[in-house]
Each structure stands twice: as structure tokens, then as C-alpha cells.
Design an enzyme around this catalytic site. Structure first.
Site, PDB file in Angstrom:
ATOM      1  CG  ASN A  10       4.875  -5.987  -3.221  1.00  0.00           C
ATOM      2  OD1 ASN A  10       4.204  -5.415  -2.380  1.00  0.00           O
ATOM      3  ND2 ASN A  10       4.404  -6.329  -4.399  1.00  0.00           N
ATOM      4  CE  LYS A  13       5.196 -10.598  -3.820  1.00  0.00           C
ATOM      5  NZ  LYS A  13       6.411 -11.207  -4.376  1.00  0.00           N
ATOM      6  CG  ASP A  69       7.655 -15.019  -8.442  1.00  0.00           C
ATOM      7  OD1 ASP A  69       8.258 -13.932  -8.335  1.00  0.00           O
ATOM      8  OD2 ASP A  69       7.129 -15.393  -9.512  1.00  0.00           O
ATOM      9  CB  SER A  70       2.352 -13.930  -5.996  1.00  0.00           C
ATOM     10  OG  SER A  70       2.938 -12.728  -5.532  1.00  0.00           O
ATOM     11  CG  PHE A 149      -0.335  -5.223  -2.591  1.00  0.00           C
ATOM     12  CD1 PHE A 149      -0.801  -6.000  -1.544  1.00  0.00           C
ATOM     13  CD2 PHE A 149       0.433  -5.843  -3.575  1.00  0.00           C
ATOM     14  CE1 PHE A 149      -0.514  -7.359  -1.467  1.00  0.00           C
ATOM     15  CE2 PHE A 149       0.734  -7.200  -3.507  1.00  0.00           C
ATOM     16  CZ  PHE A 149       0.252  -7.956  -2.451  1.00  0.00           C
ATOM     17  N   GLY A 150      -1.285  -3.610  -5.582  1.00  0.00           N
ATOM     18  CA  GLY A 150      -1.185  -4.214  -6.916  1.00  0.00           C
ATOM     19  C   GLY A 150      -2.515  -4.291  -7.664  1.00  0.00           C
ATOM     20  CE1 TYR A 151      -1.920  -5.837 -12.809  1.00  0.00           C
ATOM     21  CE2 TYR A 151      -0.420  -7.018 -11.359  1.00  0.00           C
ATOM     22  CZ  TYR A 151      -0.662  -6.326 -12.525  1.00  0.00           C
ATOM     23  OH  TYR A 151       0.369  -6.115 -13.413  1.00  0.00           O
ATOM     24  CE  LYS A 172      -4.976  -9.884  -1.041  1.00  0.00           C
ATOM     25  NZ  LYS A 172      -3.861  -9.048  -1.445  1.00  0.00           N
ATOM     26  NE  ARG A 178       1.805 -12.784  -1.084  1.00  0.00           N
ATOM     27  CZ  ARG A 178       0.974 -12.038  -1.794  1.00  0.00           C
ATOM     28  NH1 ARG A 178      -0.065 -11.464  -1.244  1.00  0.00           N
ATOM     29  NH2 ARG A 178       1.196 -11.841  -3.077  1.00  0.00           N
TER      30      ARG A 178
END
Ligand code: ITT
Length: 191
Positions: A10, A13, A69-70, A149-151, A172, A178
Site C-alpha cells: 500500500n 502506508k 495491518d490496519s 489515502f483509503g478512508y 494527521k 499508525r
């Protein structure tokens, strides 16, 4: 300088983890000569899947390996998508955001949290350590911002009046799951 392989496919990440680990020599999967097939993430928890990935890549490369892993856990959906966050999106986050808005349309409770479990696996000694971080917040009613990214565009952390998608990376990192997990890892490495 300690050499660490960051084993993630990813790019979002990878960027964040590199930002947090500037004092280490970092390798990513693209620095590995051979193409390594992805492992099957069939664990039930973030900790299970984090260990599966770290151990798998550490054994393949013989490098000290870090895996994360998240996922996003939404209380009104009994913690979904949770460990299935990546599979829920299936590569299309725009669509995943819309699906979640629909699922939450008749719910008053929009509280949610991001969770990360980071595993550092040492293949020389077959030993590992895990570090966890959580970030509480809520799911917005529409996407906001294009950062991260992502959500990130649909999640507003508690204590901020904007989504992660509207935050600079540094903003962030003051709140996110993370970074909390990485702080614990760095603390442990320094001891
Ligand atoms: P690797 O397994 O190769 O690391 P992945 O993206 O499949 O890549 P996961 O299985 O851990 O990783 O899935 C994590 C999911 O949770 C994925 O959909 C992410 O977009 C989402 N996610 C995790 N942390 C996030 C963050 O900080 N902001 C937005 N979305 C996040």
C-alpha cells in the site's frame, strides 16, 4: 544504522511509515530483487494478519521486517469493515465511501476508529514484537479533502474539525493510529 524492510503493497502506508522512520535505513518491497507473491491474510484480527505478513516477508528476505495491518472499525456496523477494510474497498475507495454512507444512512451513531497493529519480525532469532495504535473519531456524511489515502476523506478524528483527507501529513500524524503504534516501536528499539 538499523536496516528495516517495510513490507507493504500500500503506497499510502509506505509513505507514512517512511516519514516516521527517518533515522533507519529503509527498504521497501520494490527494493527486493525477486517479486514475492503476497501472503494470504486469513487471520481474524489485525494482530494475526500483521504477524502473518511480517513473518512471511522476513522469512523470504531474511531481513528485519515491519508489517502493518490496519483498518476502519465502525461501531454501528459491529466493527466492520475492520480487518476486511481493504477487501471492502477492493481498490475503489470512492465506491467504498459511498457504500459506507448508505450503510450508515439510518444510523445515529457514526462513531468509528482506525486501528493499526505493527509487527517487527526478526528472522535471525525467530522473534517478534507487536505495537498497537488507535484513533477515535466519526464517519462524515460526505467525503472531504483529497489528502491521505483509503478512508481518510470520510473520517474525522476526535479533537479536529476536519477530515484526515483535509489534513497535511503532519496534522494527521498528531492523531493517527499508525503513528501511535510506530512511536511505541521506536521507543522499544531505542531501549
Ligand atoms: P498491505 O497488506 O500490503 O500492507 P493493504 O492496503 O492491503 O496493504 P491492510 O490489509 O492492512 O493493508 O488494509 C488496510 C485497509 O485500511 C486499507 O483499506 C486502507 O486503505 C485502510 N486504512 C488503514 N489505515 C488507514 C489510514 O491511515 N487512512 C485511511 N485508510 C486506512
Amino acid at each position: 544504522m538499523k536496516k528495516i524492510l517495510i513490507a507493504t503493497t500500500n503506497p499510502g502506508k509506505l509513505k507514512e511509515l517512511k516519514d516516521h522512520l527517518k533515522e533507519f535505513e529503509i527498504l521497501s518491497l520494490s527494493d527486493i530483487d525477486s517479486v514475492i507473491e503476497e501472503p494470504i491474510e486469513d487471520g481474524k484480527t489485525f494482530a494475526d494478519n500483521s504477524l502473518i505478513k511480517a513473518k512471511y516477508y522476513a522469512e523470504k528476505t531474511e531481513l528485519l521486517t515491519l508489517a502493518d495491518d490496519s483498518g476502519l472499525c465502525i461501531n454501528a456496523l459491529d466493527g466492520r469493515p475492520g480487518v476486511f477494510s481493504s477487501r471492502y474497498a477492493d481498490g475503489d475507495y470512492e465506491k467504498a465511501h459511498q457504500k459506507l454512507f448508505q450503510e450508515l444512512a439510518d444510523k445515529d451513531d457514526r462513531s468509528a476508529y482506525f486501528q493499526s497493529v505493527i509487527t517487527l519480525y526478526d528472522p535471525e532469532n525467530n522473534k517478534y514484537e507487536q505495537f498497537e495504535g488507535k484513533c477515535q473519531g466519526k464517519i462524515l456524511k460526505e467525503s472531504r479533502g483529497t489528502g491521505g489515502f483509503g478512508y481518510d476523506p470520510i473520517f474525522m478524528p476526535s479533537g479536529l474539525e476536519k477530515s484526515f483527507g483535509e489534513c497535511s501529513p503532519e496534522e494527521k500524524y498528531k492523531y493517527d493510529h499508525r503513528k501511535k503504534a510506530i512511536d511505541k516501536l521506536v521507543n522499544c528499539l531505542e531501549k
